[in-house]
Write a protein that holds these residues in place. Structure first.
Motif, PDB file in Angstrom:
ATOM      1  N   GLN A  43      10.541   3.947  21.219  1.00 51.07           N
ATOM      2  CA  GLN A  43      11.436   4.163  22.351  1.00 51.07           C
ATOM      3  C   GLN A  43      12.748   4.794  21.903  1.00 51.07           C
ATOM      4  OE1 GLN A  43      10.685   3.735  25.635  1.00 51.07           O
ATOM      5  NE2 GLN A  43      12.631   4.791  25.930  1.00 51.07           N
ATOM      6  N   THR A  44      13.236   4.359  20.753  1.00 49.52           N
ATOM      7  CA  THR A  44      14.485   4.910  20.227  1.00 49.52           C
ATOM      8  C   THR A  44      14.351   6.396  19.911  1.00 49.52           C
ATOM      9  OG1 THR A  44      15.163   2.791  19.283  1.00 49.52           O
ATOM     10  CG2 THR A  44      16.161   4.754  18.336  1.00 49.52           C
ATOM     11  N   SER A  45      13.158   6.817  19.507  1.00 53.87           N
ATOM     12  CA  SER A  45      12.957   8.217  19.131  1.00 53.87           C
ATOM     13  C   SER A  45      13.297   9.160  20.280  1.00 53.87           C
ATOM     14  CB  SER A  45      11.515   8.442  18.672  1.00 53.87           C
ATOM     15  OG  SER A  45      10.607   8.240  19.735  1.00 53.87           O
ATOM     16  N   ILE A  46      13.042   8.730  21.501  1.00 52.60           N
ATOM     17  CA  ILE A  46      13.327   9.581  22.658  1.00 52.60           C
ATOM     18  C   ILE A  46      14.836   9.767  22.822  1.00 52.60           C
ATOM     19  CG2 ILE A  46      13.165   9.715  25.185  1.00 52.60           C
ATOM     20  CD1 ILE A  46      10.444   8.241  24.880  1.00 52.60           C
ATOM     21  N   ASN A  47      15.584   8.660  22.747  1.00 51.22           N
ATOM     22  CA  ASN A  47      17.038   8.764  22.849  1.00 51.22           C
ATOM     23  C   ASN A  47      17.629   9.456  21.629  1.00 51.22           C
ATOM     24  OD1 ASN A  47      19.689   8.274  23.917  1.00 51.22           O
ATOM     25  ND2 ASN A  47      19.885   6.533  22.541  1.00 51.22           N
ATOM     26  N   ALA A  48      17.041   9.216  20.455  1.00 48.32           N
ATOM     27  CA  ALA A  48      17.562   9.828  19.228  1.00 48.32           C
ATOM     28  C   ALA A  48      17.426  11.351  19.268  1.00 48.32           C
ATOM     29  CB  ALA A  48      16.840   9.261  18.011  1.00 48.32           C
ATOM     30  N   LEU A 242      24.492   9.036  28.853  1.00 44.60           N
ATOM     31  CA  LEU A 242      25.415   8.001  28.384  1.00 44.60           C
ATOM     32  C   LEU A 242      24.895   7.334  27.118  1.00 44.60           C
ATOM     33  CD1 LEU A 242      26.478   6.309  31.759  1.00 44.60           C
ATOM     34  CD2 LEU A 242      27.672   8.078  30.447  1.00 44.60           C
ATOM     35  N   ASP A 243      23.583   7.064  27.073  1.00 42.68           N
ATOM     36  CA  ASP A 243      22.978   6.498  25.868  1.00 42.68           C
ATOM     37  C   ASP A 243      23.141   7.442  24.686  1.00 42.68           C
ATOM     38  OD1 ASP A 243      22.242   4.341  27.324  1.00 42.68           O
ATOM     39  OD2 ASP A 243      20.085   4.654  27.208  1.00 42.68           O
ATOM     40  N   ALA A 244      22.946   8.735  24.934  1.00 40.88           N
ATOM     41  CA  ALA A 244      23.051   9.728  23.863  1.00 40.88           C
ATOM     42  C   ALA A 244      24.475   9.811  23.331  1.00 40.88           C
ATOM     43  CB  ALA A 244      22.595  11.097  24.370  1.00 40.88           C
ATOM     44  N   ILE A 245      25.450   9.851  24.231  1.00 43.25           N
ATOM     45  CA  ILE A 245      26.852   9.915  23.805  1.00 43.25           C
ATOM     46  C   ILE A 245      27.228   8.662  23.029  1.00 43.25           C
ATOM     47  CG2 ILE A 245      29.248   9.957  24.620  1.00 43.25           C
ATOM     48  CD1 ILE A 245      28.233  11.672  26.994  1.00 43.25           C
ATOM     49  N   ALA A 246      26.789   7.506  23.527  1.00 35.68           N
ATOM     50  CA  ALA A 246      27.090   6.245  22.838  1.00 35.68           C
ATOM     51  C   ALA A 246      26.485   6.233  21.443  1.00 35.68           C
ATOM     52  CB  ALA A 246      26.561   5.065  23.657  1.00 35.68           C
ATOM     53  N   ALA A 247      25.250   6.715  21.304  1.00 33.72           N
ATOM     54  CA  ALA A 247      24.591   6.758  19.995  1.00 33.72           C
ATOM     55  C   ALA A 247      25.359   7.644  19.027  1.00 33.72           C
ATOM     56  CB  ALA A 247      23.157   7.262  20.151  1.00 33.72           C
ATOM     57  N   GLY A 264      24.269   9.167  11.003  1.00 33.73           N
ATOM     58  CA  GLY A 264      25.017   8.176  11.770  1.00 33.73           C
ATOM     59  C   GLY A 264      24.502   8.080  13.190  1.00 33.73           C
ATOM     60  N   THR A 265      24.152   9.214  13.765  1.00 36.22           N
ATOM     61  CA  THR A 265      23.613   9.222  15.118  1.00 36.22           C
ATOM     62  C   THR A 265      22.321   8.427  15.204  1.00 36.22           C
ATOM     63  OG1 THR A 265      24.624  11.359  15.672  1.00 36.22           O
ATOM     64  CG2 THR A 265      22.693  10.709  16.954  1.00 36.22           C
ATOM     65  N   LEU A 266      21.487   8.544  14.183  1.00 35.08           N
ATOM     66  CA  LEU A 266      20.241   7.766  14.162  1.00 35.08           C
ATOM     67  C   LEU A 266      20.537   6.270  14.182  1.00 35.08           C
ATOM     68  CD1 LEU A 266      17.176   7.585  13.931  1.00 35.08           C
ATOM     69  CD2 LEU A 266      17.425   7.705  11.442  1.00 35.08           C
ATOM     70  N   ILE A 267      21.521   5.847  13.401  1.00 31.08           N
ATOM     71  CA  ILE A 267      21.892   4.434  13.386  1.00 31.08           C
ATOM     72  C   ILE A 267      22.391   4.001  14.764  1.00 31.08           C
ATOM     73  CG2 ILE A 267      23.442   2.703  12.385  1.00 31.08           C
ATOM     74  CD1 ILE A 267      23.497   4.386   9.832  1.00 31.08           C
ATOM     75  N   GLY A 268      23.217   4.855  15.373  1.00 34.16           N
ATOM     76  CA  GLY A 268      23.719   4.552  16.709  1.00 34.16           C
ATOM     77  C   GLY A 268      22.606   4.446  17.731  1.00 34.16           C
ATOM     78  N   ALA A 269      21.619   5.346  17.641  1.00 36.27           N
ATOM     79  CA  ALA A 269      20.476   5.310  18.566  1.00 36.27           C
ATOM     80  C   ALA A 269      19.660   4.036  18.365  1.00 36.27           C
ATOM     81  CB  ALA A 269      19.602   6.540  18.360  1.00 36.27           C
ATOM     82  N   LEU A 270      19.523   3.606  17.113  1.00 37.04           N
ATOM     83  CA  LEU A 270      18.792   2.369  16.827  1.00 37.04           C
ATOM     84  C   LEU A 270      19.512   1.164  17.417  1.00 37.04           C
ATOM     85  CD1 LEU A 270      17.652   3.010  13.144  1.00 37.04           C
ATOM     86  CD2 LEU A 270      16.151   2.709  15.135  1.00 37.04           C
ATOM     87  N   ILE A 271      20.837   1.170  17.357  1.00 31.89           N
ATOM     88  CA  ILE A 271      21.607   0.080  17.958  1.00 31.89           C
ATOM     89  C   ILE A 271      21.340   0.001  19.455  1.00 31.89           C
ATOM     90  CG2 ILE A 271      23.945  -0.667  18.584  1.00 31.89           C
ATOM     91  CD1 ILE A 271      24.889   0.226  15.849  1.00 31.89           C
TER      92      ILE A 271
END
Length: 311
Positions: A43-48, A242-247, A264-271
């Motif tokens: 699921q994270t891969s889509i937002n990442a 919003l999820d993308a910007i937050a990540a 860093g973005t990957l870590i944010g997306a995982l969070i």
């Protein structure tokens, strides 16, 4: 100095991710299972993927609020071509072209007409959503073949295909940003567009390109989502920007540009993915989940300001 601050920010973000995992593991017996962990990463891969494109834009000092709607356009176009009997590869290319074209349009308007990215992409958010509703007549498109469903729901051994796509795209984006002149130009424009232009960088071309990249990544994310759900929804991608910007910001990329990176973005997306998954497992109301998501975004902006002051 900036590299040290960036590394420190990513280290703290990584610790934050670890802390959230520990808390959720203690709160739900189902969280730390192999099945659920693969579900989180898938699921994270889509937002990442979406956030990777946003990273290019934010690094250059811009913002793209249209990515959620561009996702919907690309998935709808791909789905429409597939269900009309078109070859899968051609259908996917058609969706990618549609989304990339919208991103390119954003970039041209922003760079050539000197219009604010916030306003242009906000307008495109509405335009793209309207185009999706017109194209689909407000109805979902479903009934894809097995080959297309494999893209979002298949596995190579134990590894979900979306995760493989994520790793490939992550590698390419990292190389582009860190090892190529284009990547250096993106950072330079985000640091100071005027100084970059005076040094001979074609700022308008670079800014146009980063928005095209954002459109492409949004398209890819939308196509993977449609494949995973076996349906292209006209409302797909709503709120995903919003999820993308937050990540991106949680991962240490400054909202003012010039500092940050893909890892860093990957870590944010995982969070973001871990929080969403954990709240679902704990049966937290979707209303409260919206509050939690907004709080995370505020925290991301606060951390960005703190790191900027430290610089």
């Amino acid at each position: 100095m900036l590299e040290k601050i960036k590394s420190a920010t990513q280290f703290k973000t990584g610790l934050g991710l670890l802390g959230i995992i520990v808390v959720l593991s203690l709160s739900s017996e189902y969280f730390l299972t192999v099945t659920n962990l693969f579900n989180i990463v898938t699921q994270t891969s889509i937002n990442a993927l979406l956030a990777f494109g946003m990273t290019f834009v934010i690094l250059s000092g811009g913002i793209d609020l249209s990515v959620g709607s561009v996702m919907a356009v690309a998935s709808a176009v791909t789905a429409g071509l597939l269900t009309s009997g078109m070859n899968m590869v051609i259908a996917i290319i058609g969706g990618l072209i549609a989304g990339t074209g919208l991103g390119l349009f954003n970039g041209l308007v922003i760079s050539r007409l000197a219009m604010p990215a916030f306003i242009v992409t906000l307008a495109m958010k509405s335009i793209a959503r309207g185009l999706t509703l017109i194209y689909t007549d407000g109805r979902p498109i479903s009934g894809f073949n097995d080959a297309f469903q494999f893209l979002g729901g298949g596995k190579v051994g134990p590894i979900p295909v979306p995760v493989i796509i994520l790793v490939i795209v992550l590698t390419i984006c990292y190389i582009v940003l860190k090892k190529t002149p284009f990547g250096r130009y993106v950072y330079a424009i985000g640091g100071s567009e005027e100084a970059a232009e005076l040094s001979g960088i074609k700022t308008k071309v670079i800014k146009t390109t980063v928005f095209a990249i954002s459109g492409f990544m949004a398209s890819l994310s939308g196509i993977v989502l449609a494949s995973r759900l076996n349906s292209a929804q006209p409302t797909a991608g709503t709120g995903y920007e919003l999820d993308a910007i937050a990540a991106v910001v949680l991962g240490g990329t400054s909202l003012t540009g010039g500092r940050g990176g893909i890892t860093g973005t990957l870590i944010g997306a995982l969070i973001m993915g871990v929080i969403n998954n954990g709240l679902n497992l704990l049966n937290v109301s979707s209303f409260y989940q919206l509050v939690a998501k907004g709080t995370v975004i505020l925290l991301a902006i606060y951390l960005d300001r703190r790191s900027k002051q430290a610089a």
